[in-house]
Each structure stands twice: as structure tokens, then as C-alpha cells.
Design a protein around this motif. Structure first.
Motif, short mmCIF file in Angstrom:
data_model
loop_
_atom_site.label_atom_id
_atom_site.label_comp_id
_atom_site.label_asym_id
_atom_site.label_seq_id
_atom_site.Cartn_x
_atom_site.Cartn_y
_atom_site.Cartn_z
N MET A 431 -2.86 3.64 -0.43
CA MET A 431 -2.58 3.76 -1.86
C MET A 431 -1.26 4.43 -2.15
N ALA A 432 -0.65 5.05 -1.17
CA ALA A 432 0.62 5.73 -1.39
C ALA A 432 1.75 4.71 -1.57
N SER A 433 2.79 5.15 -2.25
CA SER A 433 4.02 4.36 -2.45
C SER A 433 3.75 3.03 -3.14
N ARG A 434 2.90 3.05 -4.14
CA ARG A 434 2.62 1.85 -4.91
C ARG A 434 3.52 1.79 -6.14
N SER A 435 3.73 0.58 -6.62
CA SER A 435 4.58 0.41 -7.81
C SER A 435 3.83 0.88 -9.06
N GLU A 436 4.57 1.06 -10.12
CA GLU A 436 3.94 1.52 -11.37
C GLU A 436 2.94 0.49 -11.91
N ALA A 437 3.23 -0.80 -11.73
CA ALA A 437 2.30 -1.83 -12.21
C ALA A 437 1.00 -1.79 -11.43
N GLU A 438 1.06 -1.54 -10.13
CA GLU A 438 -0.16 -1.48 -9.32
C GLU A 438 -0.98 -0.24 -9.65
N VAL A 439 -0.30 0.89 -9.88
CA VAL A 439 -1.03 2.11 -10.27
C VAL A 439 -1.70 1.91 -11.62
N ALA A 440 -1.00 1.24 -12.54
CA ALA A 440 -1.61 0.96 -13.84
C ALA A 440 -2.83 0.04 -13.70
N ALA A 441 -2.76 -0.93 -12.77
CA ALA A 441 -3.92 -1.80 -12.54
C ALA A 441 -5.11 -1.03 -12.00
N ILE A 442 -4.84 -0.08 -11.09
CA ILE A 442 -5.93 0.74 -10.56
C ILE A 442 -6.55 1.59 -11.66
N LEU A 443 -5.72 2.18 -12.52
CA LEU A 443 -6.25 3.02 -13.61
C LEU A 443 -7.07 2.19 -14.59
N ARG A 444 -6.61 0.99 -14.91
CA ARG A 444 -7.39 0.13 -15.81
C ARG A 444 -8.73 -0.26 -15.17
#
Length: 544
Positions: A431-444
Motif C-alpha cells: 500500500m505504500a507509495s500509491r498515487s493520490e487517485a488510488e488512495v482516494a479509491a481506497i478511502l471511498r
């Protein structure tokens, strides 16, 4: 990890009903008819012969209804107390029923006379289980005294008697093809297969709760028992539990097979009838009703579904033939097999540990084998995420799971990916070094499915990793900060709900303990509208 020890990902379904697959069009029942009776409808059964009349057992009488129009054709009222378990003989001419005084009665469907042809003083206690044997010569009865008795219809004599349960006998099913085999279920949590000719119990299973209904597969290879919210399938060859089905939220009251014995139908007090495939026990359809279902029956050809509910409502629904006609040509052969009641085959690539194959062949006929016959092994299809895990491509498998098609349409796959990464101790690194879009997908994804009970443990671990890795990055990004605040609100809302539920449980326990000490004291009723609305909302939240 060696390739021969690789384990594929096991997908866990969501507890939310709206995440289940869509209903099979074959099981679309429309044109409903509702009939109101005076008492709860304890049993319904369709005549096995045309025109397939519906026999309804309710209160102090039994009635025969037309399958098409649900009009009353004949009423049997010769019962001193409540009657139970009205069933047809295989030829559709005779009807048997038990009663609360323990008397078993046999009626003739064809004549105008409504008086019973036979009366057996079968039991001293309430008799709620009666059915004809496969040859139609005898009747099997079970009562609250724990005994199962066999009666000869023509002579009116008792053939055999067995004490098989230590509590009430409330479920029973005769083998469709063997007149000597009977399966009984009781409130001592056991399911027994009886050999009425040898007068012995051939095998016994512990269901774990009060058994309300049982069903026997025609080949005697399976026994299905229902008790509490659980349905269990027993393998009689291996004499062990084959699988457990838990798709109901309240007690399961009735179970049966469809006409071709390829589906299992379960009805419960949660106002639902669920339909399961027998090859992999997946749910294929759900039919909802307006009241708790106490009894259920399916007519020949699966054309009509009848359900008797609490409050005395009889629901008769007919399958819509027009919907089946609109099925694509590729899938029409499946519905044709169901209509004709043909053979039952396993679906290709279905992962089931043990299945049964039943075909309509002559008994004793051996399959023809050719000389020098060769068979070709087909390579089992492997999903892409399993291939990536086999190649240790953890970054790629998580990126694939965060795609829209997986994350929104098949969320159970992403949950399984998280669980496998956590099991291999590479979740933090992946999960480290993920893009902002991928982090937003995980949060959603966390905000959408964090409250699901089946997925909550692993999603809490993922939420902790996200906060640990991206809390500083979220402070500099307006979109991530907004998603973090929304997730925080979701968690606080869930904690408040858990706290309210715990308080409600404590109040209920105190009230029940108080009512046990003062049995003649009535609790005050809630009068204010606000309190009524608050209590109903709390009950809805607890059920969710």
C-alpha cells in the motif's frame, strides 16, 4: 511458496442483500393472489396430479384451492381441535392430516362426503407430522411424544412404532422412491433416518437447534434439515455435514426441492423464500412476501409458488412465462432442462468439493464403455488475480483490485486481495507509495463497506494502514482530507450505533429479569409518537 501449495483466494460475500446477484428470470413469480384465512397457515401442499390443486391446512379445517384462480373447491372440517400437516397421496386421491388431539384422519378428495374414511387414534399428544409412504399403502405419523408410527391405510392397523426423539417431533419426510425409509426431525436437535421395515435408526445427525423441516433427495444421498436461521445439508454416504447455508436472518420454517431436484427452496420468518443451486449452493433468486412465511410448496413444473404465512394469509404466485421467453438463446437450454425435469449436471468451472449427478435412466443399467477410449483433461481456468499472486506481483494485483470494475462491481475480490496481502505480511509494503487517485479509491471503498460485518475485520486493518501511511499526505490534499473526514464521520456514527445497541440490550436484559421475578406485572406501553419512532429506528438498525 511452491506452486503445488498455492491456495486460490476464497471470496466472502457481503451481508447486504443488495450486493447479491440479480434474481434468475426463471424464478420471476407474478400475478399474485392473496387469500385470508382465520388462523395461521401451518402447511400447504400441491396435488402431484393434474390439475394440481392446492391443499391448505389452517386452524380447525383443511381446504382445497384451485391452482390457477385460488378458488375454494372443498373444505374438510371434521376436526375437534387444530389440524396439521395435510398431505396428498402420490395418486392425488387421498389426503391425510394430523391433529392436536393426536388423531390421524384420511379423507377422499373425489367424493362429495367430507367425513374421514379412516381415523387412527395414533398418539396421546399433538400430532403435527403425517405423510404417505412412497407406495401410498401406509401413513407415517410423528407426535410430541417423540414416537414415529406406521399405519396401514387399507386395514387400519398399526404396522410399527419407534421412539426416535427425546422431544417433540415437528418435521418429517418420506423417501420419494423407497416406502421403507422415513426421515424425522425433532426439538432434541437431531435428524434421524429410519428404516421402518427393520424398525431401527440407520443414521442420526445433530443439527444444533430445533429442527423445523426436513427434505430427502430422491436418491437418498442427501438430507436437508432446517432449524433456527440455518439450513444444513447432510451427506448420507459419508455420514457427515456437507455444507451449511445461512442466508436467512430469522428461523427457517419450511424447505423443499423444485420439480427437477436441481434447486433447494427455503422459507423463513424473515418474509423471504430463497432459492439455491444444488451444485454449488449459491443463491439464484429470492421471493419476498408481506408476512413471516410458515409453510411453502411448489407445483409441478415450478409453475406456481404457494406460501402460508402468519396471520392467516395465503399467497399464490405464478411464474411469468413471458420473462423466460426473453432470455438470450445461449441460456435458453438451461430453462428448458428445468421445465422438462431432465438431467442435473454440474456447471463448468464451478468450485464445489462434492456434487451429485442424477439422470433419468433405468435402474441397474450400466453405462457403455468403448475400447481404447481416450479422455482429454481440460486446464482449469484461473483468474487474473490468482495468477498475479502466484507470480508474487503484489503491486499489480492491488492496482487491478482498485480498478472500477473490481472495486464497484465485485467488491468481494478486493476484500479477498486485502486479506491475502495481510496474510502474507506484505500489506504495508504494497500500500505504500500509491498515487493520490488510488488512495482516494481506497478511502471511498472503506467508507462504502466498513459497516459490513463479514468484511469489517480486514477493512479496519486496511484503514489503520491508510492512516499510518497517508495522514501527512492527506493534510496537504484537499480531496484526501475531505474523504478522511467523511470516513471519520462514518466510524463515529458506527460507534454511536454500537453504543446504543449495547444500551438497548442492557435495558432488555433488565426488563426480562424483572418480568421473570414479577410474572403478573405488565410492562408499560410506549405512548409517545417520538418514542415509537425511535424504537422502530433502533430495531431497524439492530437488524441491519
Amino acid at each position: 511458496m511452491a506452486s503445488n501449495s498455492f491456495q486460490r483466494l476464497s471470496l466472502v460475500r457481503s451481508t447486504k442483500f443488495d450486493q447479491l446477484d440479480r434474481n434468475d428470470p426463471y424464478w420471476s413469480f407474478q400475478f399474485p393472489t392473496t387469500v385470508k384465512e382465520d388462523n395461521n397457515i401451518s402447511h400447504v401442499a400441491f396435488n402431484p396430479h393434474s390439475p394440481h390443486e392446492l391443499l391448505v391446512t389452517s386452524g380447525f379445517h383443511m381446504r382445497i384451492f384451485s391452482r390457477q384462480s385460488a378458488k375454494i373447491g372443498k373444505t374438510f372440517t371434521r376436526f375437534r381441535e387444530k389440524c396439521y400437516s395435510g398431505n396428498w397421496r402420490n395418486d392425488g386421491n387421498l389426503i391425510c392430516a394430523g391433529s392436536e388431539e393426536g388423531v390421524v384422519r384420511v379423507f377422499d378428495k373425489g367424493t362429495l362426503a367430507r367425513a374421514p374414511l379412516r381415523e387412527f387414534a395414533a398418539h396421546h399428544d399433538c400430532c403435527q407430522v403425517t405423510t404417505f409412504t412412497a407406495d401410498g399403502k401406509c401413513i407415517v405419523s410423528g407426535a410430541d411424544d417423540g414416537k414415529v408410527k406406521l399405519w396401514d391405510v387399507s386395514r387400519g392397523d398399526k404396522v410399527s412404532e419407534m421412539l426416535v426423539h427425546n422431544d417433540y417431533v415437528r418435521a418429517g419426510a418420506a423417501a420419494p422412491n423407497d416406502p421403507n425409509i422415513f426421515c424425522s426431525g425433532g426439538y432434541d436437535n437431531t435428524v434421524n433416518m429410519l428404516d421402518m421395515r427393520a424398525n431401527e435408526i440407520t443414521m442420526s445427525f445433530n443439527h444444533g437447534s430445533f429442527v423445523e423441516s426436513v427434505a430427502v433427495f430422491p436418491s437418498l444421498s442427501l438430507i436437508v434439515s432446517a432449524g433456527g436461521p440455518i439450513v444444513k445439508v447432510w451427506d448420507t454416504h459419508r455420514k457427515k455435514l456437507l455444507t451449511t447455508i445461512s442466508n436467512h436472518t430469522k428461523n427457517v420454517s419450511s424447505i423443499c426441492f423444485n420439480d427437477s431436484h436441481t434447486k433447494l427452496l427455503t422459507a423463513g420468518l424473515d418474509k423471504r423464500v430463497n432459492i439455491f443451486e444444488l451444485n454449488d449452493y449459491s443463491r439464484s433468486a429470492t421471493v419476498e412476501f408481506d408476512a413471516p412465511v410458515l409453510s411453502m410448496a411448489l407445483s409441478n413444473g415450478d409453475r406456481t409458488l404457494a406460501a402460508g404465512t402468519a396471520g392467516g394469509y395465503l399467497f399464490v404466485r405464478h411464474r411469468n412465462e413471458h420473462i423466460v421467453k426473453n432470455v438470450p438463446e445461449v441460456e435458453k437450454h438451461l430453462y428448458k432442462e428445468l421445465e422438462q425435469g431432465g438431467s442435473y449436471h454440474k456447471k463448468p468451472n464451478a468450485e464445489a468439493p462434492f456434487t451429485y449427478k442424477v439422470e433419468k435412466k433405468d435402474v441397474g443399467q450400466d453405462p457403455v464403455k468403448l475400447d481404447n477410449e481416450t479422455t482429454h483433461k481440460r486446464k482449469a481456468h484461473e483468474n487474473r488475480y490468482n495468477k498475479l499472486f502466484r507470480q508474487f506481483e503484489y503491486k499489480k494485483v492491488l492496482s487491478m483490485g482498485l480498478g472500477y470494475n473490481i472495486r464497484r462491481k465485485r467488491p468481494e475480490v478486493l476484500v479477498a486481495i486485502f486479506e491475502e496481502l495481510h496474510r502474507r505480511n506484505v500489506l504495508t509494503k504494497t500500500m505504500a507509495s500509491r498515487s493520490e487517485a488510488e488512495v482516494a479509491a481506497i478511502l471511498r471503498f472503506l467508507g462504502r463497506y466498513l459497516t459490513d460485518l463479514n468484511w469489517q475485520p480486514i477493512l479496519i486493518v486496511v484503514m489503520e494502514k491508510v492512516i499510518e501511511l497517508y495522514s501527512q499526505k492527506a493534510a496537504r490534499s484537499e480531496s484526501l482530507l475531505k474523504l478522511m473526514k467523511a470516513l471519520n464521520y462514518k466510524v463515529n456514527q458506527e460507534l454511536r450505533l454500537i453504543k446504543e445497541c449495547n444500551n438497548c440490550i442492557g435495558m432488555i436484559e433488565s426488563l426480562t429479569s424483572r418480568s421473570a421475578e414479577l410474572p403478573n406485572t405488565r410492562l408499560p406501553q410506549v405512548r409517545r409518537k417520538s418514542e415509537v419512532l425511535e424504537a422502530s429506528n433502533l430495531e431497524t438498525s439492530m437488524e441491519a
